[in-house]
Design an enzyme around this catalytic site. Structure first.
Site, mmCIF file in Angstrom:
data_model
loop_
_atom_site.group_PDB
_atom_site.id
_atom_site.type_symbol
_atom_site.label_atom_id
_atom_site.label_comp_id
_atom_site.label_asym_id
_atom_site.label_seq_id
_atom_site.Cartn_x
_atom_site.Cartn_y
_atom_site.Cartn_z
ATOM 1 N N ASP A 42 0.857 -1.179 0.000
ATOM 2 C CA ASP A 42 0.000 0.000 0.000
ATOM 3 C C ASP A 42 0.895 1.231 0.000
ATOM 4 O OD1 ASP A 42 -1.769 2.029 0.507
ATOM 5 O OD2 ASP A 42 -2.462 1.263 2.434
ATOM 6 N N ARG A 82 5.277 2.654 9.588
ATOM 7 C CA ARG A 82 5.087 3.822 8.724
ATOM 8 C C ARG A 82 6.013 4.914 9.238
ATOM 9 N NH1 ARG A 82 -1.587 3.830 8.114
ATOM 10 N NH2 ARG A 82 -1.751 1.738 7.187
ATOM 11 N N GLN A 91 -3.167 -3.551 13.346
ATOM 12 C CA GLN A 91 -4.600 -3.552 13.072
ATOM 13 C C GLN A 91 -5.053 -4.936 12.631
ATOM 14 O OE1 GLN A 91 -4.682 -0.415 10.080
ATOM 15 N NE2 GLN A 91 -4.826 -1.890 8.427
ATOM 16 N N ASP A 141 -14.397 5.993 6.283
ATOM 17 C CA ASP A 141 -13.757 5.793 7.578
ATOM 18 C C ASP A 141 -14.817 5.741 8.669
ATOM 19 O OD1 ASP A 141 -11.275 5.946 6.358
ATOM 20 O OD2 ASP A 141 -10.934 8.045 6.925
ATOM 21 N N GLU A 200 -10.480 8.054 14.251
ATOM 22 C CA GLU A 200 -10.721 7.078 13.189
ATOM 23 C C GLU A 200 -10.310 5.701 13.678
ATOM 24 O OE1 GLU A 200 -8.433 5.538 9.312
ATOM 25 O OE2 GLU A 200 -8.622 7.725 9.418
ATOM 26 N N SER A 221 -10.485 2.278 8.375
ATOM 27 C CA SER A 221 -10.530 2.734 6.990
ATOM 28 C C SER A 221 -10.886 1.525 6.145
ATOM 29 C CB SER A 221 -9.167 3.302 6.573
ATOM 30 O OG SER A 221 -9.144 3.597 5.201
#
Length: 336
Positions: free
Chosen positions: A57, A111, A126, A237, A250, A253
């Site tokens: 991604d 990230r 996640q 979201d 959030e 997603s």
């Protein structure tokens, strides 16, 4: 520069050891409720993929993945995943899943270009999930049904957590308010994207913000979304109002994934048609990959919300700026 919110009068409701027990409880309970609502099968997931495969991604297209070479494979270059958005769709085909069947997995990612704050970390954990659907299910109504089931699993988990840990007094709305990014811009034209989300979450409690990625009437997208996994007109979201921080949070997603038509149009819009040379994109155009819906549900963020924490670092171990750690300590926010 990082952004840090230090809630006045904040005091953690649990010790570190109690928090660790509660983290496990929340994760176990949510997985149980999630599987009960969908019947998905758990699969193993990669921590890294080959750099040139096009499977990773790319988020907003500017974030740098962590790359390394593999000595015993002629220094083949690999990279830590940002998410498993594309990999899951390929796995459904490879493992022979049929329409209505799905998978979920524990996804861990780095990230390194994320800006650390109360809710963002360079470490991402996640539950990633993906389900095979039929062409007739590529609709807003089907998307809303799936969202409602996910929110149901979250609220059920909260109720179990409150019984196990009575110090928690959070209330979440099971009813979801669905609103598009354009509707939000029309309603709050003077606010930026995050503040618009907060205004909606504060008003409604539980929100699914739809249609993320394409340009709005002001010529800008509400937020970045890669052009080659979600269909920008069939995604969104899940947001909750976080009373501790006084802003939206959030939790997920997700979206119905691109078909051949939406893939081509979104790659043109993103000036990224060069990706059509990757095997993943070729298989979408040829119809070899199944039509799917999928997303990610933040594990640490869910724990942060349900356990009424002020910082994601209270429920996960990561690296934070020294100044942030010092400020948190002075505000009674104990980072793990």
């Amino acid at each position: 520069m990082y952004r840090l919110t230090l809630p006045k009068g904040y005091a953690a409701r649990m010790s570190v050891r109690e928090t660790e027990k509660a983290i496990k409880f929340v994760k176990d309970a949510f997985q149980r409720n999630f599987v009960r609502n969908f019947g998905f099968e758990r699969v193993s997931a990669p921590l890294f993929v080959e750099s040139k495969s096009g499977v990773n991604d790319d988020l907003n297209g500017v974030e740098r993945p962590v790359r390394f070479d593999i000595l015993e494979q002629n220094c083949r270059e690999a990279e830590i995943v940002h998410s498993l958005a594309k990999w899951k769709r390929m796995a459904l085909k490879k493992y022979g899943f049929r329409c209505g069947e799905g998978i979920y997995t524990d996804m861990n990612a780095i990230r390194r270009d994320d800006k650390c704050d109360n809710t963002h970390s360079i470490y991402v954990d996640q539950w990633d999930w993906e389900m095979v659907i039929g062409k007739e299910q590529r609709t807003t109504d089907f998307l809303k049904m799936v969202v409602t089931r996910i929110v149901g699993a979250i609220v059920d988990t909260l109720e179990e957590t409150k019984k196990a840990f009575p110090v928690i007094d959070l209330t979440l709305k099971r009813e979801v308010t669905f609103v598009t990014t354009q509707e939000l811009l029309d309603r709050y034209p003077d606010l930026d994207g995050h503040d618009r989300e907060t205004a909606a979450a504060k008003e409604y409690g539980t929100v699914f913000l739809m249609d993320i990625g394409g340009a709005l009437s002001n010529g800008k997208p509400h937020d970045g979304r890669a052009p080659d996994y979600d269909d920008w007109s069939l995604n969104g979201d899940i947001l909750f109002y976080d009373e501790i921080l006084g802003e939206s949070l959030e939790i997920s997603s997700m979206g119905i994934r691109v078909d051949a038509e939406s893939l081509q149009s979104q790659l043109v819009a993103a000036n990224a048609t060069d990706r059509l040379s990757h095997e993943y994109h070729k298989e979408i155009l040829s119809g070899e990959l199944p039509l799917t819906i999928g997303g990610g549900i933040g594990q640490s963020r869910l724990c942060m919300l349900l356990l009424q924490k002020a910082h994601v670092g209270e429920v996960q171990v990561s690296l934070w700026p020294d100044e942030m750690r010092a400020k948190c300590e002075s505000a009674q926010i104990r980072l793990l």
